[in-house]
Design an enzyme around this catalytic site. Sequence first.
Site, PDB file in Angstrom:
ATOM      1  N   TRP A 160       0.777  -1.220  -0.048  1.00  0.00           N
ATOM      2  CA  TRP A 160       0.143   0.023  -0.155  1.00  0.00           C
ATOM      3  C   TRP A 160       0.925   1.238   0.020  1.00  0.00           C
ATOM      4  O   TRP A 160       2.143   1.279   0.839  1.00  0.00           O
ATOM      5  CB  TRP A 160      -0.972   0.063   1.282  1.00  0.00           C
ATOM      6  CG  TRP A 160      -2.069  -1.086   1.320  1.00  0.00           C
ATOM      7  CD1 TRP A 160      -3.112  -1.396   0.379  1.00  0.00           C
ATOM      8  CD2 TRP A 160      -1.985  -2.242   2.096  1.00  0.00           C
ATOM      9  NE1 TRP A 160      -3.593  -2.262   0.536  1.00  0.00           N
ATOM     10  CE2 TRP A 160      -3.285  -3.007   1.716  1.00  0.00           C
ATOM     11  CE3 TRP A 160      -1.315  -2.537   3.157  1.00  0.00           C
ATOM     12  CZ2 TRP A 160      -3.513  -4.109   2.239  1.00  0.00           C
ATOM     13  CZ3 TRP A 160      -1.603  -3.593   3.962  1.00  0.00           C
ATOM     14  CH2 TRP A 160      -2.772  -4.480   3.387  1.00  0.00           C
ATOM     15  N   ARG A 206      -5.520   5.209   0.318  1.00  0.00           N
ATOM     16  CA  ARG A 206      -4.192   4.889  -0.166  1.00  0.00           C
ATOM     17  C   ARG A 206      -3.793   5.784  -1.184  1.00  0.00           C
ATOM     18  O   ARG A 206      -4.603   6.376  -1.906  1.00  0.00           O
ATOM     19  CB  ARG A 206      -4.302   3.314  -0.719  1.00  0.00           C
ATOM     20  CG  ARG A 206      -4.670   2.325   0.222  1.00  0.00           C
ATOM     21  CD  ARG A 206      -5.087   0.980  -0.541  1.00  0.00           C
ATOM     22  NE  ARG A 206      -5.639   0.300   0.322  1.00  0.00           N
ATOM     23  CZ  ARG A 206      -6.039  -0.941  -0.076  1.00  0.00           C
ATOM     24  NH1 ARG A 206      -5.926  -1.552  -1.287  1.00  0.00           N
ATOM     25  NH2 ARG A 206      -6.780  -1.924   0.991  1.00  0.00           N
ATOM     26  N   GLN A 220     -14.574   0.085   2.722  1.00  0.00           N
ATOM     27  CA  GLN A 220     -14.412  -1.528   2.992  1.00  0.00           C
ATOM     28  C   GLN A 220     -15.278  -1.811   4.116  1.00  0.00           C
ATOM     29  O   GLN A 220     -15.951  -1.367   5.012  1.00  0.00           O
ATOM     30  CB  GLN A 220     -13.112  -1.906   3.559  1.00  0.00           C
ATOM     31  CG  GLN A 220     -11.725  -1.765   2.413  1.00  0.00           C
ATOM     32  CD  GLN A 220     -10.691  -2.464   2.726  1.00  0.00           C
ATOM     33  OE1 GLN A 220     -10.309  -2.626   4.003  1.00  0.00           O
ATOM     34  NE2 GLN A 220      -9.943  -2.806   1.546  1.00  0.00           N
ATOM     35  N   VAL A 263      -3.580 -13.662   7.327  1.00  0.00           N
ATOM     36  CA  VAL A 263      -4.522 -14.610   7.364  1.00  0.00           C
ATOM     37  C   VAL A 263      -3.732 -16.085   6.920  1.00  0.00           C
ATOM     38  O   VAL A 263      -2.663 -15.851   6.092  1.00  0.00           O
ATOM     39  CB  VAL A 263      -5.798 -14.637   6.414  1.00  0.00           C
ATOM     40  CG1 VAL A 263      -6.743 -13.801   7.254  1.00  0.00           C
ATOM     41  CG2 VAL A 263      -5.431 -14.136   4.955  1.00  0.00           C
ATOM     42  N   ALA A 319     -11.644 -13.873   8.614  1.00  0.00           N
ATOM     43  CA  ALA A 319     -11.773 -12.602   8.479  1.00  0.00           C
ATOM     44  C   ALA A 319     -11.876 -12.388   7.058  1.00  0.00           C
ATOM     45  O   ALA A 319     -11.498 -13.388   5.945  1.00  0.00           O
ATOM     46  CB  ALA A 319     -10.304 -11.986   8.963  1.00  0.00           C
TER      47      ALA A 319
HETATM   48  N1  PHE Z   1      -7.240  -5.885   4.102  1.00  0.00           N
HETATM   49  C1  PHE Z   1      -7.243  -6.545   2.974  1.00  0.00           C
HETATM   50  C2  PHE Z   1      -7.084  -5.454   1.923  1.00  0.00           C
HETATM   51  O1  PHE Z   1      -7.264  -4.218   2.146  1.00  0.00           O
HETATM   52  C3  PHE Z   1      -8.672  -7.393   2.720  1.00  0.00           C
HETATM   53  C4  PHE Z   1      -8.596  -8.613   3.722  1.00  0.00           C
HETATM   54  C5  PHE Z   1      -9.207  -8.605   4.952  1.00  0.00           C
HETATM   55  C6  PHE Z   1      -7.904  -9.701   3.278  1.00  0.00           C
HETATM   56  C7  PHE Z   1      -9.535  -9.457   5.702  1.00  0.00           C
HETATM   57  C8  PHE Z   1      -8.114 -10.935   4.170  1.00  0.00           C
HETATM   58  C9  PHE Z   1      -8.534 -10.757   5.400  1.00  0.00           C
HETATM   59  O2  PHE Z   1      -6.832  -5.757   0.806  1.00  0.00           O
END
Ligand code: PHE
Length: 351
Positions: A160, A206, A220, A263, A319
Amino acid sequence: MSTTEAEVDSLRAEALEALARADGEAEREAWRADWLGRKDGRLTLRLRGLKDAPAEQRAALGKSLNQLKTTLESELEERRESARADALAALSADDALDVSLPGRPQSLGRLHPVTQTMNDCIEAFAEMGFRVFEGPEVEWSRYNFDAVRIPDDHPARDMWDTIWIDTLIEGERQILLRTHTSPNQIRVMEQSEPPVRVIVPGKCYRQEATDATHEWMLTQIEGLAVDEGVRMSDLKGTLYAFARRLFGEDRQIIFHHSYFPFVEPGVEMAIDCFLCRADGSDCRTCHGTGWIEILGAGMVHPEIIENAGYDSSKYTGFAFGVGIERVAMLRWGIEDIRHFYQNDLRFLRQF
Ligand code: PHE
């Protein structure tokens, strides 16, 4: 004063001529007083003098004089009415003001398409038992990065282009506009005991060179479920229900392996293209692949479970992070993400 029939005729002519010359309301009123005035109007006096007329003429003369009175009264009213109409016409011509136009309608606002989509997503997850939690948009880097297993020297920090707050704490920049809602996985677990089942909606930032699919501000929904025995199949079932709710009952989903440091395993979820039904090779929405990626997800890394003070041999979790603009673009066939934040009412009114 007594009157003859011939006099009635000349009175009529005189009165009507005078009325024709009476210009303006003041003159019309003066004319009225002159001819019809109750005390000494000229016609009033004639009517009053009827009693002095020869008996054989009285009835006919009375009739003529009363007819004259009616005529004069209605002529006056007609003149007044047409003067009012002329004034109104002059007003709208002179001031270019059409006083007969209806007023301007009060324009009612409506919810922004991203907000509508956000609400629909929240509703879908709420029905599955997720509670809504909110976290800060201006975030500590230890929540945004370190706590989700993206340490300073980790190459994933480069995923990012971060917008930092230009304040140094102990010689370092530590505050930023959050790049994702995932830091709230940590914030939620710090504040609660399992079972956890929350969604966290919100804006993320971002530094992007914007194009049709990238904006520097995005929305999100983070999802997090932690409990005994939570498995990948629970994640799939949850997201399946979500996709069907948003994109149609017959949706199919597919997971591709992907990498997110927080994850393990990590996946990206795609739904089968609801526009071309996977048979159009020139489909703009799925680029002919038949599948559309809609979110990142995975099983919460055991290290994060442990850091929250939960026993990772007992508790597992999943998640996910959904990009709401992405969902809105797909459901309405919007080709450019930049439309959402240009505040062009011609675009926004369509939803
Ligand atoms: N936080 C990640 C993104 O912004 C998305 C994500 C959230 C992936 C939770 C896995 C689990 O791209």
